[in-house]
Scaffold this active site. Sequence first.
Site, PDB file in Angstrom:
ATOM      1  N   LYS A   1      46.121  27.748  37.118  1.00 22.42           N
ATOM      2  CA  LYS A   1      45.177  27.883  37.699  1.00 22.42           C
ATOM      3  C   LYS A   1      45.454  28.643  38.950  1.00 22.42           C
ATOM      4  O   LYS A   1      44.807  29.591  39.167  1.00 22.42           O
ATOM      5  CB  LYS A   1      44.331  26.543  38.176  1.00 22.42           C
ATOM      6  CG  LYS A   1      44.948  25.773  39.103  1.00 22.42           C
ATOM      7  CD  LYS A   1      44.207  24.505  39.322  1.00 22.42           C
ATOM      8  CE  LYS A   1      44.591  23.585  40.251  1.00 22.42           C
ATOM      9  NZ  LYS A   1      46.172  23.272  40.541  1.00 22.42           N
TER      10      LYS A   1
ATOM     11  N   ARG B   1      59.593  26.149  36.164  1.00 16.37           N
ATOM     12  CA  ARG B   1      59.073  27.026  37.127  1.00 16.37           C
ATOM     13  C   ARG B   1      59.981  27.442  38.262  1.00 16.37           C
ATOM     14  O   ARG B   1      60.389  26.781  39.005  1.00 16.37           O
ATOM     15  CB  ARG B   1      57.794  26.604  37.645  1.00 16.37           C
ATOM     16  CG  ARG B   1      57.146  27.207  38.742  1.00 16.37           C
ATOM     17  CD  ARG B   1      55.655  26.839  38.626  1.00 16.37           C
ATOM     18  NE  ARG B   1      55.530  25.679  39.636  1.00 16.37           N
ATOM     19  CZ  ARG B   1      54.132  25.367  39.885  1.00 16.37           C
ATOM     20  NH1 ARG B   1      53.087  26.010  39.510  1.00 16.37           N
ATOM     21  NH2 ARG B   1      54.086  24.483  40.594  1.00 16.37           N
TER      22      ARG B   1
ATOM     23  N   ARG C   1      60.016  24.983  43.494  1.00 15.70           N
ATOM     24  CA  ARG C   1      59.395  24.062  44.352  1.00 15.70           C
ATOM     25  C   ARG C   1      59.878  22.613  44.568  1.00 15.70           C
ATOM     26  O   ARG C   1      60.223  22.121  43.410  1.00 15.70           O
ATOM     27  CB  ARG C   1      57.701  23.979  44.072  1.00 15.70           C
ATOM     28  CG  ARG C   1      57.098  25.055  44.691  1.00 15.70           C
ATOM     29  CD  ARG C   1      55.695  25.118  44.412  1.00 15.70           C
ATOM     30  NE  ARG C   1      54.903  23.803  44.360  1.00 15.70           N
ATOM     31  CZ  ARG C   1      53.745  23.744  43.995  1.00 15.70           C
ATOM     32  NH1 ARG C   1      52.987  24.889  43.556  1.00 15.70           N
ATOM     33  NH2 ARG C   1      52.782  22.477  44.099  1.00 15.70           N
TER      34      ARG C   1
ATOM     35  N   ARG D   1      39.753  18.169  45.233  1.00 14.11           N
ATOM     36  CA  ARG D   1      40.691  17.267  44.469  1.00 14.11           C
ATOM     37  C   ARG D   1      40.173  15.927  44.306  1.00 14.11           C
ATOM     38  O   ARG D   1      41.054  15.153  43.697  1.00 14.11           O
ATOM     39  CB  ARG D   1      42.240  17.561  44.973  1.00 14.11           C
ATOM     40  CG  ARG D   1      43.004  18.550  44.161  1.00 14.11           C
ATOM     41  CD  ARG D   1      44.396  18.512  44.820  1.00 14.11           C
ATOM     42  NE  ARG D   1      45.631  18.839  44.151  1.00 14.11           N
ATOM     43  CZ  ARG D   1      46.165  19.985  44.253  1.00 14.11           C
ATOM     44  NH1 ARG D   1      45.707  21.042  45.067  1.00 14.11           N
ATOM     45  NH2 ARG D   1      47.237  20.293  43.530  1.00 14.11           N
TER      46      ARG D   1
ATOM     47  N   ARG E   1      52.284  13.655  40.305  1.00 13.28           N
ATOM     48  CA  ARG E   1      51.223  14.581  40.604  1.00 13.28           C
ATOM     49  C   ARG E   1      50.207  14.427  39.481  1.00 13.28           C
ATOM     50  O   ARG E   1      48.950  14.627  39.459  1.00 13.28           O
ATOM     51  CB  ARG E   1      51.888  15.996  40.743  1.00 13.28           C
ATOM     52  CG  ARG E   1      52.548  16.136  41.986  1.00 13.28           C
ATOM     53  CD  ARG E   1      53.118  17.376  42.264  1.00 13.28           C
ATOM     54  NE  ARG E   1      52.701  18.703  42.060  1.00 13.28           N
ATOM     55  CZ  ARG E   1      53.343  19.674  41.659  1.00 13.28           C
ATOM     56  NH1 ARG E   1      54.529  19.803  41.259  1.00 13.28           N
ATOM     57  NH2 ARG E   1      52.455  20.885  41.524  1.00 13.28           N
TER      58      ARG E   1
END
Length: 213
Positions: free
Chosen positions: A13, A127, A160, A88, A171
Amino acid sequence: MNLVFLGPPGSGKGTQAIRIAQELHLTHLSTGDALREAVKNQTEVGKKSKGFMDKGDLVPDEVLVGMIKDIITGGELSGGFILDGFPRTIPQAESLKTMLQESNANLDKAVLLDVDDEEIICRLSGRWFCPQCSEGYNYPAKMPAKAGLCDKDGAELKRRADDDESVVRNRLEVYRQQTEPIIGFYSKESILTEVQGADSPDNVFNSILEAVR
Ligand code: AMP
């Protein structure tokens, strides 16, 4: 046009929100980026948020609602926006609705990017990003020409901290429990539109454009 982008961590996103915002001349606001900046600059918001973010938990609603309220009343979003990572929780979604009504605005669409858990864990564990120019990489889908170095400026790539597998699992759990109920909220408001996020980035981009136009 005012949009919110919903979807689990790693659904793409953020990447898509940036591209769609450029294409439609909208302001892109990522609450995750804003919070990471606040943590880096050790602001009050940053100090309140860091512990939650490190564990992959949500930062309390009042911190986020206060932050978004300041941005909306400051007029930064008045030319149309994409909110990426907000709301959220249901209380955040309700507060957003009230804040927009108070500024005589409303949401046009909530875009949900759908990707299954195994694909997400695979994507996030590969990532990497450049700390200087923010260019994103993904092993093995988008590798830098020289291992570990940014193609654009040669800086050493970083991960990250919350992309570590155990934090990613938390998460995802947090997403299922606290964020997924928002899908029902926007479905009732008749502005939900769902896009398959497991396709190539270009195909996902085109599907989103088609969905919001
Ligand atoms: P993101 O970059 O969107 O994955 O966000 C990174 C982290 O920032 C999340 O795991 C949360 O700890 C925090 N965060 C971002 N947006 C919100 C939000 N709307 N509500 C609560 N916490 C948030």
